[in-house]
Design a protein around this motif. Structure first.
Motif, short mmCIF file in Angstrom:
data_model
loop_
_atom_site.label_atom_id
_atom_site.label_comp_id
_atom_site.label_asym_id
_atom_site.label_seq_id
_atom_site.Cartn_x
_atom_site.Cartn_y
_atom_site.Cartn_z
N TYR A 184 35.93 57.78 47.74
CA TYR A 184 36.52 58.23 46.48
C TYR A 184 36.44 57.08 45.49
O TYR A 184 37.01 56.02 45.72
N VAL A 185 35.68 57.23 44.39
CA VAL A 185 35.54 56.14 43.42
C VAL A 185 35.73 56.63 42.00
O VAL A 185 35.41 57.77 41.67
N THR A 186 36.29 55.79 41.14
CA THR A 186 36.39 56.02 39.70
C THR A 186 36.16 54.68 39.01
O THR A 186 36.19 53.63 39.67
N ASP A 187 35.94 54.71 37.72
CA ASP A 187 35.81 53.44 36.98
C ASP A 187 37.20 52.97 36.57
O ASP A 187 37.72 53.38 35.54
N THR A 188 37.79 52.15 37.41
CA THR A 188 39.15 51.67 37.18
C THR A 188 39.16 50.14 37.28
O THR A 188 39.18 49.59 38.39
N PRO A 189 39.11 49.44 36.16
CA PRO A 189 38.99 47.97 36.20
C PRO A 189 40.33 47.27 36.45
O PRO A 189 40.97 46.81 35.52
N ASP A 190 40.73 47.17 37.72
CA ASP A 190 42.01 46.55 38.04
C ASP A 190 41.87 45.09 38.41
O ASP A 190 42.84 44.34 38.43
N PHE A 191 40.63 44.68 38.70
CA PHE A 191 40.38 43.32 39.21
C PHE A 191 38.89 43.08 39.09
O PHE A 191 38.09 43.99 39.38
N TRP A 192 38.48 41.89 38.65
CA TRP A 192 37.05 41.62 38.49
C TRP A 192 36.80 40.12 38.44
O TRP A 192 37.74 39.33 38.26
N ARG A 193 35.56 39.76 38.56
CA ARG A 193 35.14 38.38 38.32
C ARG A 193 33.84 38.44 37.55
O ARG A 193 32.87 39.03 38.03
N ARG A 205 50.28 44.55 37.41
CA ARG A 205 50.83 45.72 38.08
C ARG A 205 49.90 46.94 38.01
O ARG A 205 50.05 47.88 38.80
N PHE A 206 48.92 46.89 37.13
CA PHE A 206 47.93 47.97 37.04
C PHE A 206 47.11 48.07 38.34
O PHE A 206 46.54 49.11 38.65
N THR A 207 47.08 46.99 39.12
CA THR A 207 46.32 47.02 40.38
C THR A 207 47.00 47.93 41.40
O THR A 207 46.38 48.30 42.39
N GLY A 208 48.27 48.29 41.16
CA GLY A 208 49.03 49.09 42.13
C GLY A 208 48.79 50.57 42.01
O GLY A 208 47.81 51.11 42.55
N PHE A 300 40.02 49.64 50.39
CA PHE A 300 40.14 49.78 48.94
C PHE A 300 39.32 48.66 48.30
O PHE A 300 39.42 47.50 48.71
N GLY A 301 38.54 49.04 47.31
CA GLY A 301 37.80 48.05 46.55
C GLY A 301 38.13 48.20 45.08
O GLY A 301 38.11 49.32 44.55
N SER A 302 38.43 47.08 44.44
CA SER A 302 38.77 47.15 43.03
C SER A 302 37.57 47.57 42.21
O SER A 302 36.43 47.27 42.55
N GLY A 303 37.89 48.31 41.16
CA GLY A 303 36.82 48.67 40.24
C GLY A 303 36.47 50.11 40.04
O GLY A 303 35.80 50.40 39.07
N ALA A 304 36.89 51.08 40.90
CA ALA A 304 37.69 51.01 42.12
C ALA A 304 37.28 52.14 43.04
O ALA A 304 36.71 53.13 42.60
N GLY A 305 37.57 51.99 44.30
CA GLY A 305 37.23 53.03 45.25
C GLY A 305 37.90 52.83 46.59
O GLY A 305 38.44 51.75 46.87
N SER A 306 37.86 53.86 47.41
CA SER A 306 38.39 53.77 48.77
C SER A 306 37.51 54.57 49.70
O SER A 306 37.09 55.69 49.38
#
Lengths: 350, 140, 384
Positions: A184-193, A205-208, A300-306
């Motif tokens: 399950y993936v969407t474009d959710t930028p909660d964390f990046w480098r 807190r958006f990462t939650g 779970f992977g940020s950016g984001a998906g599971s």
């Protein structure tokens, strides 16, 4: 789209973990930056030695996985895939180093995967596809990280090192069989480098709720619905573990009990190993699981998906000459913040 | 940058690929093509188990160029189970815990980096044999 | 084959020559030796040196020094055998004169080490070891000797402080050598408390990094008396090799190259260890003194250290070693060291060693070691 299943049944033929020996108590970080005025997200985290990186840790985990693969020749491995967000090179594969070191070269495919903390389960899904389609009989999928946290940032308490490697192969040779998986993936930028940056950024807190909880809940719910399973059908449930609280909460929200979650919850002892996080939890569970037991795995992977998987255990290997996940966790050398800063290269030497 | 020099020896360095003498059976590491025991040609590859014990050791406080950031570190002569001695670093161990005769096993680690822009050189090191208690050590 | 003798010696004080270049050092030693031999002209020049390229960016040393010394057109080449370069240069000169290819040959040992900083010098010295299988793994040259010392202590039951007499003896003898780097004694207490470099080797087990140059002029013995009152005959000069890497040796605690070169030298001179009045040993590290004494037949296996503990290595002992300070206290400018040993043995045999003079010294021996025993040159000299 529903649950993903390969054309022929596929499973985990062998698995291996790795955790470096150094441990930094979260209290050390709290004392330095907050005079101890901080609620600790984990007890301590693992820290790699000066001569360790994702390539060396992957090699050791891969050797352990081969040792648990019932005498499988490395030359039979058709893919070497390493998922990480801390590959030693920006350009140049980690996977060729690992493939060379375990003797899988030269007739194999090799690649590095990147999807924040779910790069490892991504590699597993691809390996299921490769083996399940018959393109290869065996594939090696690794999730491994030597995670970075900016000094003083919340991530510094948890960003750990370690991960796991899995030899994926035909069900009949496997210790545990994949019953199905959902991504399950969407474009959710909660964390990046960003490119050329040493430390990652995160959205607090958006990462939650919109990131971690929404994606894992969605992938696991879909998996359970499509496969007609309920939480109580599983003996163990392993979730991505950025801290001690999130996996417990998402698990309980989905109807799992603490008893199902605890055996695979290692974050208090080794920190968040990013691409290795849920996967090393899985190895801890496989070390104790018995035939007939069912395991839920959700990354779970940020950016984001599971990625969510249902696994059915069907066997054990006896007399294996490889350390178990607990052996690595128990191999523990505590360090202070000064040593930590040195090991992480945070002092400028020249 | 010395890329080719390291590339050509990757087999030896990553996984202890040496040789075995087809004439007298001597196991050879590092590979040297002429058997040191019977002086006949020996080019048959042989992968060592990586098990051995410490023959001698020393801790380096004053490191050569390229190794400064690792100092102090411990180096050793390791007697491989198959016979040869090999020179290598010890890792995952504190200097005061090293003893002559201590059982060790090979791991592949970073030997050094060619600066921040150059390549990373990986190779064999040895460490105390890692405990293997499997599921028995579980504490849930 | 012609008999060959040393007709002139020259040396510069070993030390940190911040104001002198490699070519100047080489020239001063050459000039002093030519003056000593009352010579204006030589036929050939052999320059022993290990690290000029690495530490001063200069190779082609034969021509550089000949050019700087104004010896236009002379035959001149560099000889390299790691820390054994000095005595190896003498060996090449000896072959030339003994074989009748040249009459007057200058053999220089020269090294300039202080132009680079510590880590660079440590790396450069490691080039004496096996590059792919020792140095690449982070071993310094000191640490390779430390591995030998630890194993020696383990097998023969010695304690760390048992090695102190080698350092104490060398420093005591250097007090009276105006060319020595350290003209000061050291004590057992200083040895015990010295800073560790590569455990168990500490600062006082080790010879110092230094600049230096030494030179001898050799000629056929038949005409030697025309140039000096006190010629010194070369009774033997022999090189032997062993594996470069210590791990490739069947018995790492026995310097097989040292034993073979000593045996060759004894056979050539028709003498044995009991005939030798003094022995300039290659004491780059205290452990090397012990191993060299054993390889050359002055002590049985494992008894090199006992010989020192029994007081037999002093000026009036059974076999005096490092009579002018050795590598430890005179200093160890690596490629020059072997030539300093030759100059010092010659000084003793000429009866010019002053307070350190070995009474009635007739036969003197030097053993110069390249690497941890890969190249060993044994030279036996006789005064007459």
């Amino acid at each position: 789209m529903g649950v993903m299943k390969p054309n022929r049944a596929v499973g985990i033929v062998g698995y291996g973990a790795y955790v470096p020996r150094y441990r930094l108590p979260a209290q050390e970080v709290a004392e330095l930056w907050t005079e101890g005025n901080m609620q600790l997200p984990v007890r301590e985290k693992s820290v790699p030695g000066l001569d360790e990186d994702v390539a060396t840790m992957s090699i050791e985990a891969a050797r352990n996985a081969l040792a648990r693969s019932g005498g499988l020749l490395p030359s039979r491995i058709g893919a070497v895939w390493v998922g990480s967000e801390s590959h030693p090179y920006a350009v140049k594969p980690t996977s060729t180093i690992v493939a060379e070191a375990i003797g899988a070269t030269p007739y194999t495919t090799a690649a590095d995967w990147q999807f924040a903390c779910k790069a490892g389960t991504e590699a597993i899904q691809a390996a299921i596809g490769l083996v399940g389609s018959g393109m290869a009989d065996y594939a090696l999928a690794i999730g491994m990280d030597a995670a970075q946290g900016r000094p003083g940032d919340a991530l510094e308490y948890t960003a750990g090192a370690g991960g796991a490697a899995f030899v994926i192969g035909p069900a009949e040779a496997s210790l545990a069989v994949f019953e199905g998986s959902v991504s399950y993936v969407t474009d959710t930028p909660d964390f990046w480098r960003r490119q050329y940056e040493k430390f990652p950024e995160h959205a607090g807190r958006f990462t939650g709720e919109p990131a971690y909880f929404h994606h894992i809940s969605s992938s696991v719910s879909q998996l359970l619905t499509e496969m007609n399973l309920k939480a109580s059908d599983f003996t163990y449930a392993v979730f991505h573990q950025p801290n001690a609280k999130f996996p417990m909460k998402v698990g309980e929200d989905l109807g799992f009990t603490r008893e199902q979650i605890k055996p695979g919850l290692l974050v208090n002892e080794i920190g968040n190993t990013y691409a290795g996080s849920s996967l090393i939890g899985l190895t801890a569970v496989l070390d104790i699981a018995k035939p007939g037991q069912r395991i839920l795995l959700a990354s779970f992977g940020s950016g984001a998906g599971s990625d969510a998987f249902s696994l059915l255990v069907q066997g054990r290997r006896e007399g294996v000459q490889a350390p178990g996940t607990r052996d690595y966790i128990n191999r523990r050398t505590q360090i202070d913040y000064a040593m930590y800063a040195r090991l992480k290269g945070n002092y400028k030497l020249n | 940058m010395e890329v080719a020099r390291f590339w050509r020896t990757k087999g030896q360095r990553y996984q202890l690929v040496g040789e075995v003498c087809p004439s007298c059976g001597e196991k050879i590491f590092p590979p040297r093509d002429v058997c040191p025991a019977c002086e006949k040609e020996a080019k048959t590859p042989y992968t060592f188990s990586g098990k051995g014990e410490v023959y001698s050791y020393s801790t380096i406080y004053s490191a050569p160029e390229g190794f400064e950031k690792y100092a102090p570190y411990t180096v050793a002569l390791v007697r491989l189970a198959e016979g040869p001695l090999v020179t290598a670093q010890l890792t995952d161990v504190d200097a005061q815990d090293v003893k002559v005769g201590m059982p060790v096993e090979m791991v592949t680690r970073v030997l050094r980096e060619d600066g921040e822009r150059g390549m990373v050189v990986y190779g064999y090191k040895f460490r105390p044999v890692c405990a293997n208690q499997g599921a028995a050590a579980q504490q849930i | 084959m012609r008999d060959v003798s040393i007709i002139g010696i020259g040396q510069v004080k070993v030390g940190e020559h911040w104001d002198k270049s490699l070519r100047e050092l080489g020239y001063y030693a050459l000039h002093a030796a030519m003056k000593d031999a009352r010579l204006e002209r030589i036929d050939s020049l052999f320059v022993g040196n290990m690290l000029s390229g690495e530490l001063t960016g200069q190779e082609h040393l034969g021509a550089i020094i000949a050019d700087f010394a104004g010896l236009k057109g002379v035959e001149a080449v560099k000889v390299e055998a790691a820390c054994g370069s000095g005595a190896a240069a003498l060996r090449m000169g000896y072959i030339a004169v003994a074989g009748g290819m040249a009459d007057f040959v200058a053999c220089i040992g020269v090294e300039k080490m202080t132009d680079k900083q510590n880590a660079s010098v440590t790396s450069a010295l490691a080039m004496a070891a096996d590059g792919d299988y020792e140095a690449l793994h982070g071993l310094s040259f000191v640490s390779i000797n430390a591995l030998l010392m630890r194993r020696y202590m383990h097998e023969h039951g010695y304690k760390k402080e048992d090695f102190a007499p080698f350092a104490i003896n060398a420093h005591a003898n250097a007090v009276n050598n105006p060319y020595a780097m350290f003209q000061a004694p050291v004590t057992q207490k200083q040895f015990t408390e010295a800073k560790m470099i590569a455990d168990p080797i500490n600062l006082l087990d080790s010879s110092p990094i230094a600049d230096g140059a030494a030179c001898v002029i050799i000629a056929p013995t038949a005409i030697a008396k025309e140039f000096t009152d006190r010629p010194v005959r070369i009774r033997a000069s022999a090189i032997a090799t062993d594996t470069v890497a210590v791990h490739d040796r069947r018995d790492p605690l026995f310097l097989e190259g040292g034993a073979i070169s000593a045996q060759k030298a004894y056979a050539m001179a028709g003498v044995g260890p009991h005939d030798i009045d003094l022995f300039e040993v290659h004491d780059a590290f205290t452990i090397m003194s012990a191993l060299s004494l054993e390889a050359a037949g002055f002590a049985p296996r494992g008894k090199g250290v006992a010989l020192a503990l029994d007081g037999e290595i002093g000026l009036s002992g059974r076999i005096p070693i490092t009579t002018m300070g050795g590598l430890k206290a005179r200093g160890h400018p690596v490629g020059a060291t072997g030539m300093y040993q030759i100059v010092e043995v010659a000084t003793q045999l000429r009866g010019e060693a002053g307070a350190n003079q070995i009474k009635n010294a007739r036969l003197g021996m030097a053993q110069n070691i390249g690497g941890s025993g890969a190249t060993v040159i044994t030279t036996i000299l006789e005064g007459f």
